[in-house]
Design a protein around this motif. Structure first.
Motif, PDB file in Angstrom:
ATOM      1  N   LYS A 176       0.484  -0.896  -0.092  1.00 57.28           N
ATOM      2  CA  LYS A 176      -0.308   0.455  -0.337  1.00 57.28           C
ATOM      3  C   LYS A 176       0.692   1.610   0.112  1.00 57.28           C
ATOM      4  CE  LYS A 176      -4.471  -1.358  -0.041  1.00 57.28           C
ATOM      5  NZ  LYS A 176      -4.703  -2.379   1.120  1.00 57.28           N
ATOM      6  N   ARG A 177       0.784   2.409  -0.828  1.00 55.62           N
ATOM      7  CA  ARG A 177       0.752   3.027  -0.609  1.00 55.62           C
ATOM      8  C   ARG A 177       0.109   4.663  -0.484  1.00 55.62           C
ATOM      9  NH1 ARG A 177       4.897   5.990  -4.162  1.00 55.62           N
ATOM     10  NH2 ARG A 177       2.603   6.689  -5.418  1.00 55.62           N
ATOM     11  N   GLY A 178       0.328   5.712   0.079  1.00 51.55           N
ATOM     12  CA  GLY A 178      -0.447   7.076   1.072  1.00 51.55           C
ATOM     13  C   GLY A 178      -0.321   7.573   0.114  1.00 51.55           C
ATOM     14  N   GLY A 236      10.952   6.494  10.546  1.00 47.85           N
ATOM     15  CA  GLY A 236       9.351   5.183  10.493  1.00 47.85           C
ATOM     16  C   GLY A 236       8.696   5.865  11.894  1.00 47.85           C
ATOM     17  N   CYS A 237       8.763   6.762  12.949  1.00 44.44           N
ATOM     18  CA  CYS A 237       7.292   6.902  13.589  1.00 44.44           C
ATOM     19  C   CYS A 237       6.516   8.385  13.141  1.00 44.44           C
ATOM     20  CB  CYS A 237       8.727   8.198  15.413  1.00 44.44           C
ATOM     21  SG  CYS A 237       9.253   9.754  14.773  1.00 44.44           S
ATOM     22  N   GLY A 238       6.775   8.525  12.298  1.00 49.56           N
ATOM     23  CA  GLY A 238       5.290   9.606  12.028  1.00 49.56           C
ATOM     24  C   GLY A 238       5.392  10.835  11.594  1.00 49.56           C
ATOM     25  N   LYS A 239       6.970  10.994  11.432  1.00 46.76           N
ATOM     26  CA  LYS A 239       7.174  12.602  10.982  1.00 46.76           C
ATOM     27  C   LYS A 239       6.449  13.220  10.060  1.00 46.76           C
ATOM     28  CE  LYS A 239      11.515  12.593  11.040  1.00 46.76           C
ATOM     29  NZ  LYS A 239      11.378  10.402  11.212  1.00 46.76           N
ATOM     30  N   SER A 240       6.700  12.505   9.030  1.00 42.84           N
ATOM     31  CA  SER A 240       6.146  12.952   7.494  1.00 42.84           C
ATOM     32  C   SER A 240       4.504  12.820   7.679  1.00 42.84           C
ATOM     33  CB  SER A 240       6.910  12.157   6.857  1.00 42.84           C
ATOM     34  OG  SER A 240       8.712  12.118   6.829  1.00 42.84           O
ATOM     35  N   THR A 241       3.931  11.878   8.071  1.00 39.84           N
ATOM     36  CA  THR A 241       2.921  11.664   8.501  1.00 39.84           C
ATOM     37  C   THR A 241       2.198  12.982   9.117  1.00 39.84           C
ATOM     38  OG1 THR A 241       3.191   9.195   8.797  1.00 39.84           O
ATOM     39  CG2 THR A 241       1.174   9.805   8.936  1.00 39.84           C
ATOM     40  N   THR A 252      13.066  16.345  11.085  1.00 43.24           N
ATOM     41  CA  THR A 252      13.977  15.759  10.842  1.00 43.24           C
ATOM     42  C   THR A 252      14.476  14.051  11.699  1.00 43.24           C
ATOM     43  OG1 THR A 252      16.472  16.404  11.086  1.00 43.24           O
ATOM     44  CG2 THR A 252      15.468  17.400  12.744  1.00 43.24           C
ATOM     45  N   HIS A 253      15.137  13.818  11.405  1.00 41.65           N
ATOM     46  CA  HIS A 253      15.821  12.591  12.430  1.00 41.65           C
ATOM     47  C   HIS A 253      17.208  13.274  12.904  1.00 41.65           C
ATOM     48  CE1 HIS A 253      16.912  10.723   8.325  1.00 41.65           C
ATOM     49  NE2 HIS A 253      18.261  10.507   8.866  1.00 41.65           N
ATOM     50  N   ASP A 254      17.833  14.759  11.672  1.00 49.29           N
ATOM     51  CA  ASP A 254      19.351  14.590  12.528  1.00 49.29           C
ATOM     52  C   ASP A 254      19.395  15.218  14.171  1.00 49.29           C
ATOM     53  OD1 ASP A 254      21.961  14.993  11.450  1.00 49.29           O
ATOM     54  OD2 ASP A 254      21.077  16.823  13.089  1.00 49.29           O
TER      55      ASP A 254
HETATM   56  N1  ATP Z   1       1.056   4.627   2.984  1.00 47.30           N
HETATM   57  C1  ATP Z   1       0.850   3.986   3.586  1.00 47.30           C
HETATM   58  N2  ATP Z   1       0.599   2.517   4.149  1.00 47.30           N
HETATM   59  C2  ATP Z   1       0.736   1.396   5.632  1.00 47.30           C
HETATM   60  N3  ATP Z   1       1.599   2.515   6.230  1.00 47.30           N
HETATM   61  C3  ATP Z   1       1.684   3.615   5.879  1.00 47.30           C
HETATM   62  C4  ATP Z   1       1.991   4.555   4.825  1.00 47.30           C
HETATM   63  N4  ATP Z   1       2.564   5.675   4.888  1.00 47.30           N
HETATM   64  C5  ATP Z   1       3.458   5.212   6.103  1.00 47.30           C
HETATM   65  N5  ATP Z   1       3.214   4.632   6.869  1.00 47.30           N
HETATM   66  C6  ATP Z   1       3.768   4.123   7.811  1.00 47.30           C
HETATM   67  O1  ATP Z   1       4.271   4.932   8.880  1.00 47.30           O
HETATM   68  C7  ATP Z   1       4.964   4.898   9.830  1.00 47.30           C
HETATM   69  C8  ATP Z   1       5.490   6.456   9.740  1.00 47.30           C
HETATM   70  O2  ATP Z   1       5.787   6.698   8.377  1.00 47.30           O
HETATM   71  P1  ATP Z   1       6.695   8.117   7.758  1.00 47.30           P
HETATM   72  O3  ATP Z   1       6.999   7.918   7.066  1.00 47.30           O
HETATM   73  O4  ATP Z   1       5.340   9.257   8.634  1.00 47.30           O
HETATM   74  O5  ATP Z   1       7.498   7.993   8.884  1.00 47.30           O
HETATM   75  P2  ATP Z   1       9.235   9.175   9.276  1.00 47.30           P
HETATM   76  O6  ATP Z   1       8.990   9.173  10.605  1.00 47.30           O
HETATM   77  O7  ATP Z   1       8.418  10.342   8.555  1.00 47.30           O
HETATM   78  O8  ATP Z   1      10.359   7.640   8.937  1.00 47.30           O
HETATM   79  P3  ATP Z   1      12.061   8.620   8.202  1.00 47.30           P
HETATM   80  O9  ATP Z   1      12.162   9.487   8.761  1.00 47.30           O
HETATM   81  O10 ATP Z   1      12.272   7.680   7.504  1.00 47.30           O
HETATM   82  O11 ATP Z   1      10.698   9.899   7.099  1.00 47.30           O
HETATM   83  C9  ATP Z   1       6.297   3.705   9.244  1.00 47.30           C
HETATM   84  O12 ATP Z   1       6.133   2.359   9.858  1.00 47.30           O
HETATM   85  C10 ATP Z   1       5.416   3.762   7.573  1.00 47.30           C
HETATM   86  O13 ATP Z   1       5.727   2.364   7.526  1.00 47.30           O
END
Ligand code: ATP
Ligand code: ATP
Ligand code: MG
Ligand code: MG
Lengths: 303, 308, 391, 370, 370
Positions: free
Chosen positions: B306-308, D48-53, D200-202
């Motif tokens: 899946k991709r968002g 992967g902690c959800g920052k970008s999300t 950031t993760h830095d």
């Molecule tokens: N479209 C999606 N479907 C399912 N899971 C997702 C999707 N997009 C992100 N994830 C999951 O959500 C979590 C948070 O992703 P996110 O991209 O926010 O991390 P991040 O903190 O930005 O990490 P990074 O530093 O690697 O960019 C991750 O575990 C990722 O696997």
């Protein structure tokens, strides 16, 4: 710093590039195998060309591989302009233009639809989209013969049967699965951030498609074009079922010429007709084969 | 942390979540052709076909159900069994050979050779030709009176026999030769793309480890190319199930029914025999085969990720 | 009438056939209309699905060929075909078309839907005089002599019996053996009554023996189309061919003379009974007034005595009306006409059994003729099964 | 409570009970953040902690499952990205490869139908601020990493937005460029005074840039404070270990009391906790974790007083300006930072002392700061 | 001179006049390096400078255009990689993805036909050293980044090689893991005592791991020395600027003499060069560049003596343990490192003094150290 030992050793032993024999075992094997394979692949083309340049007496005498003793372009002329099917004795010439008239709009429409589909699937997912896509992909594997009846019904209901629009529709439908797959894979491989950036810039569905995605998608469009040009050009089944005699495409003419045996098979005319029919896709391949390979790599092979 | 509750309560109440159906409306509109095709043509057509396979439709489809009669007859028909056997033989061999040859060619092409473009074009051009053309050419080359057999005999080896198209026992190999000629170029392309996608470091690692090239290919590279093989496999497999034009152009199913294939059986019974029910029953069996091949693949390919 | 284009689809694409169609076109064009030729190569099997698709798909042609019999039955039932009862009555087709069975197969629930245009009979053995002269054997007078002469031909490197690879050729060959060797009654019992007991019985076993002979004699004829097989006879590469009277057109086109260059044995020289199959032209129901008018003109043209003669002479078939004079008819055609006149005729398999059964028989025969390992007994067992379930 | 007139608040961006799941996977859980006008907030967390999300939710590129987002006191939860008054800079910059810099910058404006001269005015201003005037006619492929980054910022700049969102804008660059551009972003913020949210993760980026840092772990905010507080008074063991490089040294042990003085006991050794400011009353016998940063452990000459222990040098890592010693003491390995010029051979003995005023103490089970 | 018997030497790897071109592009030019037995040599340089190319030449994966390579005094220039007695660890690890760890480690041995029990012995040893016993049955996909890295090292280990080659083995990992594994590699080297050649573009790795560092630029080695020398006495401006983060501060100026004391003059300000140890005699009027590392500039309370200047704080970058001040002085911007606890507001005034004993002086045209 510079040690004596080093200075000494400099003269000793091998230095620089390892000399390579041109006729190394490896080279002989690699090029030998490739050449052998190339001969196998070229043989039919050679036979076609050679045969099409011979007269019937020479063909009857024998060897299909021997070059023509007397080159004649008669078969080509006949295949193009005067071979008969039933009462029509104008060879492939009419079919050629019909094919062009069918192919050009079909290629454009089918690629347009499939690229938009692929784009929507890659970037604008909605619930259920994957399901439809999966159905579509499975559809790619259905034997066409099976679908003739349902398609006939659909076209009849739409009132498009026997028109060029109907044929365009059919080509779009059957080109859709594989093209959509290609486009989807390609658009997925483009950085998603570009798409996000464009959305933040306020561009909508179509603006992103036309102004961001399209200009970046040349390779995959080339692949799609090649596939569709050859696919539609080579199509026989739809061409014969969904057209009328005056709009028969070239492949149907070819089939008619080849199968209208009058006495003995005129192999030379058949081969000339075959070459003429295959000319367009062949040219397309010879000209853009390199792009094709690159595009295939971008669109078909993932992971 | 103090929350300005007033904001969330006051405005949160106002702003309703918009209808799910209207979001991304344009993409939904743009997907209409795909959805229609998928649902009406492919799904609808399939259901329609399955439905009518339980009828005794002749020239025109009619809803007069006869249960599984058509299937019983299908499986007791010698010709269908021959088709299935042919498909199995042809399918297995063509999978093995096109993957092997395609991979070998790709591996050769990957040896940093000169004239790569030329070779690639040579291997790929048959793909530009239709099955009709392919069938004609190979029929001609394999014709015992003019083709390879005649040529070899004329060179003095008079007992030489190579007429696959006129020998029931080996006719399917005659078709295979032509099919491989037409299709391996694409397989080579896909494989080459896959090979080029292998991390250069893997090659280096195996050289440092002292692993001979062929072992690296077999034990390391090929297993790594699994996705490419799967994609290729599906493409080849779908072509195999659908094979029709080539058989018709080369042998018309002959000699006798020796080179018959399911798609031809379907076509013949739907149109020649004017027994649509029988043709639909055979199609349904083909669809079943396709589903067995494709559904697991499609699930892996599109269901998992899946991709968002 | 106003000039109208009328598209006519058919699968007459061999040399003789095309020449014959030309006669129709000429006659029709002479009426001020225009014949648009829709030839589809590759025999009826290829052409029929296309024709049917177009008719059911709502893009019907002006007129189309089918064989006499049941091929268009359901199209008629669906009301897709034009009813010509009025025209037929007006022009008294019932009186002029001979034998009457032909018009009967055009009739559905009392209405007439097609125009029969020729009579084809299958029961002909064509022999190359040249081949027999070459090996020094007298030209056989019947099937048995032919079988006896086969080894001599084979020894000379000739193929005794040319058979093309298309399944319908062997299937019909078998039915020819049934009627010519077994007789009209046997034929009726098998194909009309679908009597499985007879089909499995000793009489048919005899036929299968004969088929076995034919199979052996045909070894080496690596051709696909019927006219390529005919060509083998014409050029003296083969001793003979069992083929319908349309083969005649090929001989004629090649400039061969009946009785001199080639011989023909109706009923294989054993039982001179001919089946009366043939072609008919059907007219899909059209909306266009002018075209519907043109359809009527075409129907009349097809049955016109002059057209009938011209067409059938070229095609090598017999006219559907008994009242025309075939002065130009050659030796073989005359033999046919005589048999016809004597009434030694019966209905063709196309009219007796469905396409479905026909196809199953074709499959069986194709397999039998292509695989020497299949015993006549095994083949007969399956034959009986097909006949048992035939309709 | 039922007041429908929005209250003016000092917040530029407010996030209320935001949750987001991808199918069964909860990526964000019940987040609440208020970001002041003109604030520079850094979201810091491991991959992967959800920052970008979270950032994508604020931008409107992802739809939250629950909760609301306010920008400038307007509920924008369901607005289109373009209507939120935000600009975003991506990790890969996401410049449109086929357009010149000029076209890249003006694309959004042209799409929005801004008049030609207004576009020109804004382009000139942005190009001036970012000093990219000479690059306007080039395509992205002809730019260096740093120039691309500036163009990406410019794209947000021309749109005159309230809030800038940055998603790891420096992580694709090499160390040198990264530290240069960090300073540039900081300067930009000082001159523009926009609200900026920066992912950031830095940790160096976070510490140097942020007014406040939100440290995230598995979609939950662990601590949201200014950098000094986060560095010196981490709320829990995770934050303490996450921030600081080399990482804080942790020792597992128990609390003890001896004559009114509290002690930390581990592997038979005890450390006086004198100087530690506990946030709750300490209880003897409680299992705790003592954390001390490498620069808060003094060795030999640096020791100014307090309790002195003895340790063995395990490994030494010279890092130019500093030298990192890995010491073995009471079964623990701890890193200590000393000046770059002072060197120790592995195996040599050192004296060490803890600066308890700068140490951290966590409960061993909850891992919360005591 | 024409002695074909190689002399015994103390060198493990020697490179003689090595050049390599890809077509017209010269990637390596006339390199000479001698690496001692058991030495840990780091090749440091920015991206694209030819580090990997050099390593691949040593490994035998690339053929040099010119020159020779000796390993253990054997000319291996034309040898196959497997016969050179080297093991290599790649940036992406290049583990065979479909094989278990065990298979990954033993595949080369099995192919070479090493007997079963010998393989087992070596596997057990390598697994013991790297502590990967519990992972032996897993596949690479089921390992963490650090574990993969260990397996990759293990693959070299089981082959009992003389020389280990590492190509940026840590650059795919996150910062935390990177610093952990760095220590581990260092420990491994201390216990194995093999020769190791390690490519990186991370200066911290180089400084902490190396016995000697070779700094490369465009295929040429700029300086080959131990880390302390490289850090403190960089041979040229490139090395000085490349090593150290934040980067050394550079000021363009001229030399002057005033009463026997040498001065450095720039923008009307002059700095006394007292304490600077020049490698050649200084000449007044010569255009030079003065370089000073951020930690060698003292401010306010840290000043122990010497000439004192005044500057303005431009920006402050708190980095936890340290605080980086960007000061404006005499038209130059310079960074100064101070303790993390001391803070300055932008715009405030500070006093500063240079530690000239630690400074560097370069010729302005050749950029070589004076
Ligand atoms: N479209 C999606 N479907 C399912 N899971 C997702 C999707 N997009 C992100 N994830 C999951 O959500 C979590 C948070 O992703 P996110 O991209 O926010 O991390 P991040 O903190 O930005 O990490 P990074 O530093 O690697 O960019 C991750 O575990 C990722 O696997
Ligand atoms: N096969 C090749 N053909 C042509 N040029 C090459 C090839 N391989 C490398 N180069 C060039 O050689 C130069 C050195 O490459 P190399 O991989 O050694 O750099 P590097 O120092 O390892 O960089 P990085 O830190 O990015 O890995 C680069 O400029 C690269 O573009
Ligand atoms: Mg992210
Ligand atoms: Mg590299």
């Amino acid at each position: 710093m510079p040690n004596l030992a080093g200075a000494d050793r400099l003269s000793a032993g091998p230095q620089g590039k390892r000399p390579r024999k041109v006729l190394s075992g490896r080279n002989i094997m690699v090029y030998g195998a490739l050449t052998f394979a190339a001969i196998y692949y070229l043989l039919p083309l050679y036979v076609m060309v050679v045969t099409s340049l011979k007269g019937m007496p020479e063909i009857r005498m024998g060897n299909i591989f021997s070059p023509p003793m007397e080159i004649t372009f008669e078969p080509w002329a006949k295949a193009w302009a005067s071979a008969c099917t039933g009462l029509n004795c104008d060879g492939l010439s009419r079919g050629f233009w019909n094919s062009v008239k069918i192919m050009v709009p079909s290629v454009i429409v089918s690629i347009a639809i499939a690229s938009v589909n692929g784009y929507a699937l890659a970037n604008w997912k909605f619930k259920g989209a994957e399901l439809f896509f999966t159905i579509l992909i499975i559809g790619a594997f259905i034997p066409y013969q099976v679908m003739i009846y349902p398609i006939v019904i659909v076209l009849r209901e739409l009132g498009l049967y026997g028109t060029i629009y109907g044929l365009i529709l059919v080509h779009s439908i059957f080109g859709m699965p594989i093209l959509t797959l290609l486009f989807r894979n390609y658009f997925v491989s483009l950085p998603e951030e570009l798409f996000k950036a464009a959305r933040i810039d306020g561009a909508g569905f179509w603006q992103i498609y036309f102004r961001i995605m399209l200009p970046m998608s040349l390779p995959i469009f080339v692949v799609a074009m090649i596939l569709q040009v050859t696919g539609i050009w080579n199509d026989f089944l739809f061409g014969v079922v969904f057209t009328r005699p005056e709009t028969y495409p070239m492949t149907v003419q070819l089939n008619n010429i080849v199968n209208s045996v009058q006495g003995v098979k005129e192999y030379n005319v058949n081969m000339a007709a075959t070459l003429l029919t295959g000319a367009i896709p062949l040219i397309v391949y010879f000209v853009s084969g390199r792009l094709f390979v690159r595009g295939i790599a971008a669109g078909a092979v993932k992971g | 942390m103090t929350l300005p509750i007033s904001i969330s309560a006051a405005q949160g109440a106002q702003v309703k979540r918009p209808s799910r159906y209207l979001r991304n409306l344009n993409s939904k509109i743009a997907s209409i052709p795909m959805v229609l095709t998928a649902v009406v043509v492919f799904l609808g057509g399939t259901i329609w076909t399955i439905l009518y396979s339980f009828t005794n439709s002749r020239l025109l489809p009619r809803l007069s159900f006869v249960g599984i009669d058509q299937y019983e007859r299908l499986w007791s028909t010698a010709r269908w069994m021959v088709s299935i056997q042919n498909l199995a033989t042809y399918g297995i061999l063509s999978l093995i050979f096109s993957l092997t040859i395609g991979f070998l060619l790709a591996a050769l092409m990957d040896q940093k050779i000169r004239f790569e473009n030329t070779f690639r074009t040579i291997f790929l051009y048959p793909f530009a030709l239709s099955f009709i053309v392919t069938g004609l050419v190979w029929q001609w080359i394999l014709n015992p009176e003019f083709g390879v057999q005649a040529v070899v005999r004329s060179m003095g080896w008079t007992s030489f026999a190579f007429d696959p198209l006129y020998d029931s026992d080996i006719v399917i190999y005659g078709i295979l030769i032509a099919a491989l000629w037409q299709g391996t170029g694409l397989v080579m392309c896909l494989m080459l793309a896959g090979l080029r996608g292998i991390d250069e470091d893997i090659w280096k690692a195996s050289r440092v480890d002292g692993i001979p090239m062929w072992r690296t290919y077999i034990f390391i590279v090929i297993p790594m190319m699994r996705p490419v093989f799967v994609t290729t496999l599906v493409i080849i497999a779908s072509g195999i199930v659908r094979i029709y034009d080539l058989v018709v152009a080369q042998t018309s199913g002959g000699p006798g029914i020796a080179s018959d294939v399911p798609a031809k059986y379907v076509y013949d019974y739907m149109f020649f025999a004017q027994n649509l029910g029988q043709g639909f029953a055979a199609s349904t069996m083909m669809l079943l085969t396709v589903a067995i091949i494709v559904v697991p693949w499609a699930y892996l390919e599109f269901g998992g990720r899946k991709r968002g | 009438a106003q000039a109208t284009d009328l598209e006519v689809t058919h699968w007459w694409t061999s040399g003789g056939e095309a020449a014959a169609v030309g006669e129709f076109a000429k006659a029709f064009n002479a009426t001020g209309n225009k014949w648009v030729d829709g030839a589809i190569a590759g025999s009826g099997g290829t052409a029929r699905p296309i024709m049917i698709s177009r008719i059911t798909g709502g893009d019907p042609m002006g007129a189309t060929q089918f064989n006499h019999g049941r091929q268009a039955e359901e199209l008629v039932q669906e009301g897709l075909m034009r009813d010509f009862t009025d025209l037929a009555q007006q022009q008294k087709w019932a009186e002029i078309v001979k034998p009457t069975s032909l018009l009967k197969s055009c009739t559905f629930e009392g209405k007439i839907y097609c125009v029969p245009i020729n009579i084809h009979s299958w029961q002909w053995l064509w022999l190359s005089n040249e081949a027999f002269t070459k090996v020094g054997v007298a030209v056989p007078k019947n099937w048995d002599e032919f079988v006896a002469a086969a080894p001599a031909l084979q020894k000379a490197g000739l193929v005794p019996l040319a058979i093309g690879g298309q399944p319908w050729q062997v299937n019909n060959l078998f039915s020819v053996l049934v009627i010519s060797i077994g007789g009209k009654d046997l034929y009726q019992k098998v194909y009309a009554d679908k009597d499985a007991a007879v089909a499995g019985g000793p009489e048919i076993a005899k036929i299968f023996k004969a088929a076995d002979d034919a199979r052996r004699m045909s070894k080496g004829s690596n051709v696909q189309d019927w006219n390529q097989a005919t060509n083998m006879v014409i050029t003296g590469k083969a001793g003979g061919q069992i083929m319908g009277d349309w083969a005649q057109g090929e001989f004629q086109l090649a400039g061969k003379k009946a009785g001199v260059d080639y011989s023909c044995l109706p009923g294989l020289g054993l039982n001179e009974v001919l089946t009366t199959g043939g072609d008919a032209i059907y007219f899909p129901l059209l909306e266009d007034e002018a075209k519907s008018k043109a359809q009527e003109v075409l129907a009349s043209t097809l049955l016109d005595p002059k057209t009938q003669v011209a067409f059938n002479l070229k095609k090598g078939s017999l006219p559907v009306r008994g009242d025309v004079d075939l002065e130009a008819a050659n030796d073989c055609m005359r033999k046919g006409l005589d048999i016809l006149a004597k009434g030694n005729v019966t209905t063709s398999t196309d009219q007796l059994i469905s396409q479905d059964t026909q196809k199953q028989l074709e499959d069986l025969m194709a397999q039998f003729f292509a695989s020497p390992s299949m015993t006549p007994e095994a083949a007969q067992k399956r034959f009986a099964e097909v006949i048992a379930s035939a309709d | 409570m039922h007041n429908t007139v929005p209250l003016r608040s000092q917040y530029s961006v407010s996030i209320r009970e935001l949750s987001l799941s991808f199918g069964a996977v909860k990526v964000l859980e019940n987040l609440n953040i208020d970001i002041h006008d003109g604030e520079f907030l850094v979201l810091l967390g491991s991959s992967g902690c959800g920052k970008s999300t979270l950032l994508n939710c604020i931008a409107g590129l992802l739809e939250p499952t629950e909760g609301q987002i306010f920008i400038k006191d307007k509920n924008v939860t369901w607005e289109e990205p373009k209507d939120r008054g935000i600009g975003m800079v991506f990790q890969s910059y996401a410049l449109y490869p086929q357009m010149t810099v000029e076209k890249n910058l003006s694309f959004g404006l042209r799409v929005a139908g801004v008049p030609k001269d207004e576009i020109d005015r804004r382009l000139t201003r942005a190009a001036g601020i970012l000093q990219i005037e000479p690059l306007m006619k080039r395509k992205p492929a002809e730019l260096s990493g740093g120039q691309r980054q500036r163009v990406a910022i410019g794209r947000a700049l021309v749109r005159d937005v309230d809030v800038f969102l940055f998603d790891e804008p420096l992580s694709n660059l090499d160390a040198k460029l990264r530290s240069e551009l960090r300073v540039e972003i900081k300067r930009l913020h000082q001159s523009l005074k926009n609200t900026m949210i920066y992912v950031t993760h830095d940790q160096i980026e976070a510490l140097t840039l942020a007014d406040r840092i939100a440290i995230m772990k598995s979609g939950v905010i662990q601590q949201l404070d200014d950098p000094v507080t986060i560095y010196n008074r981490p709320k829990n063991r995770f934050v303490a270990g996450f921030i600081g490089s080399p990482s804080m040294n942790f020792m597992q042990g128990v609390l003890a009391e001896e004559g009114g003085r509290f002690l930390f006991q581990t592997n038979g050794v005890s450390f006086s906790l004198e100087g530690y400011q506990a946030s709750e009353t300490l209880m003897p016998g409680r299992a705790v974790i003592l954390g001390a940063r490498p620069e808060h452990i003094k060795v030999d000459g640096d020791i100014v007083g307090g309790e002195v222990h003895e340790a063995i040098v395990d490994i030494e890592e010279p890092m130019g300006a500093d030298n990192l010693l890995w010491l073995k003491h009471a079964g623990h390995t701890m890193s200590v930072r000393i000046g770059g010029a002072r060197r120790y051979a592995p195996g040599s003995k050192v004296r060490l002392a803890f600066d308890m005023t700068m140490a951290s103490l966590f409960d061993a089970t909850t891992e919360e700061r005591i």
